[in-house]
Scaffold this active site. Structure first.
Site, PDB file in Angstrom:
ATOM      1  N   ARG A   1       0.861  -1.188   0.000  1.00  0.00           N
ATOM      2  CA  ARG A   1       0.000   0.000   0.000  1.00  0.00           C
ATOM      3  C   ARG A   1       0.894   1.233   0.000  1.00  0.00           C
ATOM      4  O   ARG A   1       2.073   1.134   0.374  1.00  0.00           O
ATOM      5  CB  ARG A   1      -0.855   0.044   1.270  1.00  0.00           C
ATOM      6  CG  ARG A   1      -1.828  -1.089   1.365  1.00  0.00           C
ATOM      7  CD  ARG A   1      -2.515  -1.088   2.724  1.00  0.00           C
ATOM      8  NE  ARG A   1      -3.349  -2.267   2.852  1.00  0.00           N
ATOM      9  CZ  ARG A   1      -3.600  -2.878   3.994  1.00  0.00           C
ATOM     10  NH1 ARG A   1      -3.092  -2.436   5.119  1.00  0.00           N
ATOM     11  NH2 ARG A   1      -4.367  -3.944   4.017  1.00  0.00           N
TER      12      ARG A   1
ATOM     13  N   ARG B   1      -9.702   4.083   5.607  1.00  0.00           N
ATOM     14  CA  ARG B   1      -8.279   3.851   5.394  1.00  0.00           C
ATOM     15  C   ARG B   1      -7.901   4.037   3.923  1.00  0.00           C
ATOM     16  O   ARG B   1      -6.740   4.272   3.590  1.00  0.00           O
ATOM     17  CB  ARG B   1      -7.910   2.427   5.876  1.00  0.00           C
ATOM     18  CG  ARG B   1      -6.430   2.244   6.099  1.00  0.00           C
ATOM     19  CD  ARG B   1      -6.125   0.926   6.780  1.00  0.00           C
ATOM     20  NE  ARG B   1      -6.477  -0.222   5.945  1.00  0.00           N
ATOM     21  CZ  ARG B   1      -6.390  -1.490   6.341  1.00  0.00           C
ATOM     22  NH1 ARG B   1      -5.980  -1.772   7.559  1.00  0.00           N
ATOM     23  NH2 ARG B   1      -6.726  -2.465   5.534  1.00  0.00           N
TER      24      ARG B   1
ATOM     25  N   ARG C   1     -13.003  -8.757   3.466  1.00  0.00           N
ATOM     26  CA  ARG C   1     -12.526  -8.505   4.839  1.00  0.00           C
ATOM     27  C   ARG C   1     -13.682  -8.489   5.835  1.00  0.00           C
ATOM     28  O   ARG C   1     -13.554  -8.973   6.951  1.00  0.00           O
ATOM     29  CB  ARG C   1     -11.723  -7.199   4.887  1.00  0.00           C
ATOM     30  CG  ARG C   1     -10.290  -7.390   4.408  1.00  0.00           C
ATOM     31  CD  ARG C   1      -9.580  -6.073   4.148  1.00  0.00           C
ATOM     32  NE  ARG C   1      -8.123  -6.202   4.226  1.00  0.00           N
ATOM     33  CZ  ARG C   1      -7.358  -6.815   3.347  1.00  0.00           C
ATOM     34  NH1 ARG C   1      -7.900  -7.385   2.308  1.00  0.00           N
ATOM     35  NH2 ARG C   1      -6.041  -6.885   3.511  1.00  0.00           N
TER      36      ARG C   1
HETATM   37  N1  LIG Z   1      -1.357 -16.237   9.257  1.00  0.00           N
HETATM   38  C1  LIG Z   1      -0.799 -15.038   9.033  1.00  0.00           C
HETATM   39  N2  LIG Z   1      -1.583 -13.952   8.919  1.00  0.00           N
HETATM   40  C2  LIG Z   1      -0.981 -12.762   8.712  1.00  0.00           C
HETATM   41  C3  LIG Z   1       0.424 -12.621   8.633  1.00  0.00           C
HETATM   42  N3  LIG Z   1       0.710 -11.310   8.421  1.00  0.00           N
HETATM   43  C4  LIG Z   1      -0.465 -10.665   8.397  1.00  0.00           C
HETATM   44  N4  LIG Z   1      -1.500 -11.531   8.560  1.00  0.00           N
HETATM   45  C5  LIG Z   1      -2.947 -11.262   8.593  1.00  0.00           C
HETATM   46  O1  LIG Z   1      -3.397 -11.075   7.278  1.00  0.00           O
HETATM   47  C6  LIG Z   1      -4.569 -10.264   7.288  1.00  0.00           C
HETATM   48  C7  LIG Z   1      -4.475  -9.206   6.213  1.00  0.00           C
HETATM   49  O2  LIG Z   1      -3.404  -8.345   6.463  1.00  0.00           O
HETATM   50  P1  LIG Z   1      -3.202  -7.030   5.599  1.00  0.00           P
HETATM   51  O3  LIG Z   1      -3.334  -7.353   4.159  1.00  0.00           O
HETATM   52  O4  LIG Z   1      -1.956  -6.352   6.034  1.00  0.00           O
HETATM   53  O5  LIG Z   1      -4.497  -6.151   5.928  1.00  0.00           O
HETATM   54  P2  LIG Z   1      -4.940  -5.356   7.234  1.00  0.00           P
HETATM   55  O6  LIG Z   1      -4.934  -6.312   8.395  1.00  0.00           O
HETATM   56  O7  LIG Z   1      -6.285  -4.865   6.883  1.00  0.00           O
HETATM   57  O8  LIG Z   1      -3.951  -4.241   7.427  1.00  0.00           O
HETATM   58  C8  LIG Z   1      -4.685  -9.706   8.703  1.00  0.00           C
HETATM   59  O9  LIG Z   1      -5.695 -10.447   9.361  1.00  0.00           O
HETATM   60  C9  LIG Z   1      -3.337 -10.001   9.321  1.00  0.00           C
HETATM   61  O10 LIG Z   1      -3.451 -10.253  10.710  1.00  0.00           O
HETATM   62  C10 LIG Z   1       1.214 -13.795   8.763  1.00  0.00           C
HETATM   63  O11 LIG Z   1       2.447 -13.791   8.725  1.00  0.00           O
HETATM   64  N5  LIG Z   1       0.559 -14.960   8.961  1.00  0.00           N
HETATM   65  N1  LIG Z   2      -9.810   3.612  17.893  1.00  0.00           N
HETATM   66  C1  LIG Z   2      -9.920   4.013  16.620  1.00  0.00           C
HETATM   67  N2  LIG Z   2     -10.884   4.866  16.266  1.00  0.00           N
HETATM   68  C2  LIG Z   2     -11.019   5.279  14.985  1.00  0.00           C
HETATM   69  N3  LIG Z   2     -10.235   4.872  13.959  1.00  0.00           N
HETATM   70  C3  LIG Z   2      -9.257   4.001  14.248  1.00  0.00           C
HETATM   71  C4  LIG Z   2      -9.044   3.521  15.580  1.00  0.00           C
HETATM   72  N4  LIG Z   2      -7.997   2.652  15.565  1.00  0.00           N
HETATM   73  C5  LIG Z   2      -7.577   2.601  14.283  1.00  0.00           C
HETATM   74  N5  LIG Z   2      -8.319   3.403  13.487  1.00  0.00           N
HETATM   75  C6  LIG Z   2      -8.202   3.607  12.032  1.00  0.00           C
HETATM   76  O1  LIG Z   2      -8.838   2.476  11.415  1.00  0.00           O
HETATM   77  C7  LIG Z   2      -8.135   2.064  10.243  1.00  0.00           C
HETATM   78  C8  LIG Z   2      -7.737   0.593  10.397  1.00  0.00           C
HETATM   79  O2  LIG Z   2      -6.700   0.481  11.387  1.00  0.00           O
HETATM   80  P1  LIG Z   2      -5.438  -0.476  11.160  1.00  0.00           P
HETATM   81  O3  LIG Z   2      -4.491  -0.218  12.284  1.00  0.00           O
HETATM   82  O4  LIG Z   2      -4.916  -0.339   9.774  1.00  0.00           O
HETATM   83  O5  LIG Z   2      -6.145  -1.913  11.342  1.00  0.00           O
HETATM   84  P2  LIG Z   2      -5.603  -3.395  11.143  1.00  0.00           P
HETATM   85  O6  LIG Z   2      -4.108  -3.341  11.225  1.00  0.00           O
HETATM   86  O7  LIG Z   2      -6.209  -4.176  12.260  1.00  0.00           O
HETATM   87  O8  LIG Z   2      -6.090  -3.821   9.801  1.00  0.00           O
HETATM   88  C9  LIG Z   2      -6.949   3.002  10.086  1.00  0.00           C
HETATM   89  O9  LIG Z   2      -7.279   4.011   9.149  1.00  0.00           O
HETATM   90  C10 LIG Z   2      -6.766   3.590  11.494  1.00  0.00           C
HETATM   91  O10 LIG Z   2      -6.226   4.892  11.450  1.00  0.00           O
END
Ligand SMILES: Nc1nc2c(ncn2[C@@H]2O[C@H](COP(=O)(O)OP(=O)(O)O)[C@@H](O)[C@H]2O)c(=O)[nH]1
Ligand SMILES: Nc1ncnc2c1ncn2[C@@H]1O[C@H](COP(=O)(O)OP(=O)(O)O)[C@@H](O)[C@H]1O
Length: 198
Positions: free
Chosen positions: A44, A137, A148
């Site tokens: 991203r 986001r 998702r």
């Molecule tokens: N099993 C597994 N899941 C992972 C790993 N790294 C990230 N994830 C999971 O993959 C999912 C998607 O991650 P990502 O594409 O970064 O999207 P985001 O969680 O929305 O920021 C999330 O549920 C993460 O917790 C990994 O190494 N192993």
């Molecule tokens: N407590 C909160 N209230 C409002 N927005 C939040 C909060 N925590 C995270 N966010 C926002 O929500 C979005 C998803 O958070 P992120 O950390 O990327 O989630 P994840 O890693 O679990 O996918 C981001 O844009 C982040 O800035």
């Protein structure tokens, strides 16, 4: 020698895991080390290869899996994700608490290893709030948001299984969620800080 106990953060995509981890790593830079996973998804805007993920093609990732380089791996929303042995070893060598961000399949796989992490689930206050955050986001296509959200509904059900998580943190107000996270981890943080003073 056994290092400090690792910490797994799981929970729906968009719940705030990365936000909380980044804050923790900022406040306790020498205490925590983030396990940099491999993924086949595209980076991203703002994501850095080798820091947020090791971005690889499917062929390379599959080769690594066959060569037994991964502790666990899973397919999520059409892409492969996995934790390499190396990612965890580097952090253990620094005597830091290893933080892993894993989906629910990763949680189940990790439970079959000897790592013995603490398992935390980060929840959004509601599915509606989750959808709002995912849209806000601005990283996902409509198709990806729908995938998702479907995975999130399943996740929230699974996390009700008794004993699967050591703690569930509801990320409604970010400061409150962060303080709860620090509270849950305080014992491990103190242990690492004390060992670094010696
Ligand atoms: N099993 C597994 N899941 C992972 C790993 N790294 C990230 N994830 C999971 O993959 C999912 C998607 O991650 P990502 O594409 O970064 O999207 P985001 O969680 O929305 O920021 C999330 O549920 C993460 O917790 C990994 O190494 N192993
Ligand atoms: N407590 C909160 N209230 C409002 N927005 C939040 C909060 N925590 C995270 N966010 C926002 O929500 C979005 C998803 O958070 P992120 O950390 O990327 O989630 P994840 O890693 O679990 O996918 C981001 O844009 C982040 O800035």
């Amino acid at each position: 020698m056994m290092g400090p106990r690792p910490v797994v953060l799981s929970g729906p995509s968009g719940a705030g895991k990365s936000t909380l981890v980044k804050r923790l790593m900022q406040e306790y830079a020498d205490v925590f080390g983030f396990s940099v996973s491999h993924t086949t998804r595209n980076p991203r805007a703002g994501e850095v290869d080798g820091k947020d993920y090791h971005f690889v093609c499917r062929e390379e990732m599959e080769k690594g899996i066959l060569a037994d380089e991964f502790i666990e791996h899973a397919e999520f929303s059409g892409n492969l994700y996995g934790t390499s042995k190396k990612a965890v070893e580097v952090i253990r060598d620094h005597n830091q608490i290893c933080i892993l961000d894993l989906d629910i399949q990763g949680v189940r796989s990790m439970k079959r290893t000897t790592l013995n992490p603490l398992y935390l689930s980060i929840h959004p206050p509601s599915i509606e709030a989750l959808e709002e955050r995912l849209r806000g986001r601005k990283t996902e296509s409509e198709e990806s948001i729908q995938k998702r959200l479907a995975a999130a509904r399943a996740d929230l059900e699974i996390s009700k299984e008794p004993g699967i998580f050591d703690a569930v943190i509801i990320n409604d107000d970010l400061d409150e969620a962060y303080n709860k996270l620090k509270d849950v981890l305080s014992e491990e943080i103190q242990k690492v800080q004390a060992s670094k003073k010696n």
